[in-house]
Design a protein around this motif. Structure first.
Motif, PDB file in Angstrom:
ATOM      1  N   PRO A 103      68.632  82.823  47.500  1.00 58.71           N
ATOM      2  CA  PRO A 103      67.999  84.105  47.162  1.00 58.71           C
ATOM      3  C   PRO A 103      66.840  83.801  46.934  1.00 58.71           C
ATOM      4  O   PRO A 103      66.283  82.866  46.239  1.00 58.71           O
ATOM      5  N   LYS A 104      65.739  84.710  47.321  1.00 56.73           N
ATOM      6  CA  LYS A 104      64.311  84.575  46.861  1.00 56.73           C
ATOM      7  C   LYS A 104      64.260  85.060  45.423  1.00 56.73           C
ATOM      8  O   LYS A 104      63.371  84.564  44.890  1.00 56.73           O
ATOM      9  N   VAL A 105      64.766  86.158  45.161  1.00 55.87           N
ATOM     10  CA  VAL A 105      64.670  86.876  43.678  1.00 55.87           C
ATOM     11  C   VAL A 105      65.968  87.038  43.149  1.00 55.87           C
ATOM     12  O   VAL A 105      66.873  87.676  43.882  1.00 55.87           O
ATOM     13  N   ILE A 106      66.236  86.837  41.875  1.00 54.14           N
ATOM     14  CA  ILE A 106      67.275  87.550  41.179  1.00 54.14           C
ATOM     15  C   ILE A 106      66.948  88.014  39.982  1.00 54.14           C
ATOM     16  O   ILE A 106      66.298  87.753  39.152  1.00 54.14           O
ATOM     17  N   VAL A 107      67.250  89.526  39.813  1.00 48.13           N
ATOM     18  CA  VAL A 107      66.798  90.246  38.834  1.00 48.13           C
ATOM     19  C   VAL A 107      68.292  90.397  37.874  1.00 48.13           C
ATOM     20  O   VAL A 107      69.276  90.645  38.464  1.00 48.13           O
ATOM     21  N   LYS A 226      63.309  83.219  42.309  1.00 47.60           N
ATOM     22  CA  LYS A 226      62.605  83.648  41.165  1.00 47.60           C
ATOM     23  C   LYS A 226      63.383  84.372  40.367  1.00 47.60           C
ATOM     24  O   LYS A 226      63.972  85.350  40.995  1.00 47.60           O
ATOM     25  N   LEU A 227      63.597  84.056  38.938  1.00 39.41           N
ATOM     26  CA  LEU A 227      64.480  84.888  38.245  1.00 39.41           C
ATOM     27  C   LEU A 227      63.783  85.742  37.214  1.00 39.41           C
ATOM     28  O   LEU A 227      62.824  85.153  36.604  1.00 39.41           O
ATOM     29  N   ILE A 228      64.223  86.832  36.947  1.00 38.72           N
ATOM     30  CA  ILE A 228      63.490  87.971  36.395  1.00 38.72           C
ATOM     31  C   ILE A 228      64.637  88.574  35.459  1.00 38.72           C
ATOM     32  O   ILE A 228      65.456  89.073  35.757  1.00 38.72           O
ATOM     33  N   PHE A 229      64.347  88.555  34.125  1.00 36.81           N
ATOM     34  CA  PHE A 229      64.999  89.021  33.097  1.00 36.81           C
ATOM     35  C   PHE A 229      64.576  90.477  32.892  1.00 36.81           C
ATOM     36  O   PHE A 229      63.550  90.792  32.736  1.00 36.81           O
ATOM     37  N   VAL A 230      65.659  91.368  32.507  1.00 33.77           N
ATOM     38  CA  VAL A 230      65.171  92.861  32.498  1.00 33.77           C
ATOM     39  C   VAL A 230      66.085  93.530  31.387  1.00 33.77           C
ATOM     40  O   VAL A 230      67.420  93.177  31.513  1.00 33.77           O
ATOM     41  N   ILE A 231      65.830  94.475  30.606  1.00 31.28           N
ATOM     42  CA  ILE A 231      66.491  95.176  29.505  1.00 31.28           C
ATOM     43  C   ILE A 231      66.207  96.677  30.215  1.00 31.28           C
ATOM     44  O   ILE A 231      65.132  97.244  30.175  1.00 31.28           O
TER      45      ILE A 231
END
Length: 303
Positions: A103-107, A226-231
């Motif tokens: 995958p290109k991006v994981i949110v 690209k891994l992005i952490f979110v609340i």
């Protein structure tokens, strides 16, 4: 004595045969599920091929409209969120996804209880049991808990607790998500009590969960994801101090961290929330639209 031993051998032979037959039966039913959590987990593990994936608990499931994200960012997207689950499920799923494509991006929508606080970790592995004979999953389960890995050799144990769900998902064909996103139709009817100053003591941190969160971070970097952490938003919350442990891990590893705790503000409309931690369909639409603008700088030029 010899007769007793023969009977004992026969008995255990029948037990093993029964276990094998049960396994073959439920493996077939699991593979042919038409809906529900059974079909959903199979789709995530074996069929996703989207550029962007959403990981996280029920807050991920109900908060991110994958179709809106696709249309706005021009990248295919699937919501892999799963009720009551966290890193110990998603690291396992990532192993299976990663065998097929990158995958290109994981949110990743972070939830403290499921992603880095102590709890009953075995329950997070239950969803992965049907894939025990996958070498990656078998090795992973053994790494998390060797006793659990031994128990999972038994087919009856593997399907214990999910057999009824598997049967229901086989017989009831229904469309219950949109690219994995499940909008919540319920609405908050009573003002909840909100703890605006929660705090996490170090002794509550789960070293096993943190270990696999850090492994996910490393492997995403190695694989070019690209891994992005979110609340995502919380009802009338003004701080996110309980997220500090994961915020530190993100900072140490150069992972983008988007804090939307107080996204709607302290005077938010109840119509945006179905309870203190979950958004309604209306709330999710408003949030997803703004969230898309937030992640554009991270994903627009990410090949």
């Amino acid at each position: 004595m010899k007769k007793f031993i023969n009977k004992l051998v026969l008995f255990f032979g029948l037990v093993v045969l029964t276990d094998i037959l049960c396994g073959l039966c439920f493996d077939f039913l699991f593979a042919h599920a038409k809906s529900g959590s059974t079909e959903r987990i199979a789709h995530i593990a074996k069929q996703t091929n989207e550029d962007m994936l959403i990981f996280g608990s029920s807050r991920a499931v109900h908060h991110y409209d994958a179709t809106m994200i696709e249309k706005s960012l021009g990248k295919s997207c699937y919501n892999c969120g799963f009720d009551g689950q966290g890193i110990l499920l998603f690291y396992g799923l990532y192993q299976m996804i990663n065998r097929r494509y990158r995958p290109k991006v994981i949110v990743y929508d972070i939830q403290p209880n499921f992603d880095y606080l102590k709890g009953d970790n075995i329950k997070y592995l239950k969803t992965l049991r049907p894939y025990y004979w996958n070498q990656k999953i078998r090795s992973y389960i053994s790494d998390v808990d060797k006793v659990e890995a031994v128990k999972d050799v038994s087919s009856m144990y593997r399907y214990n607790g999910i057999g009824v769900q598997t049967l229901c998902d086989l017989s009831i064909a229904r469309v219950n998500n949109i690219k994995g996103y499940q909008p919540s139709e319920s609405k908050m009817v009573k003002e909840p009590i909100v703890d605006d100053k929660p705090f996490v003591h170090d002794e509550k941190l789960d070293t096993v969960k943190i270990h696999y969160m850090e492994k996910l971070i490393r492997e995403c970097k190695e694989n070019g994801t690209k891994l992005i952490f979110v609340i995502s938003p919380l009802y009338k919350r003004t701080n996110s101090i309980e997220y500090e442990p994961i915020r530190k891990i993100a900072k140490a590893n150069g992972i983008p961290f988007i804090d939307n705790t107080s996204f709607f503000g302290h005077n938010t409309e109840m119509s945006y929330f179905s309870d203190a931690v979950h958004l309604t369909k209306e709330g999710a639409s408003v949030y997803t639209e703004r969230f898309i603008d937030q992640i554009k700088p991270f994903v627009e030029n990410y090949k």
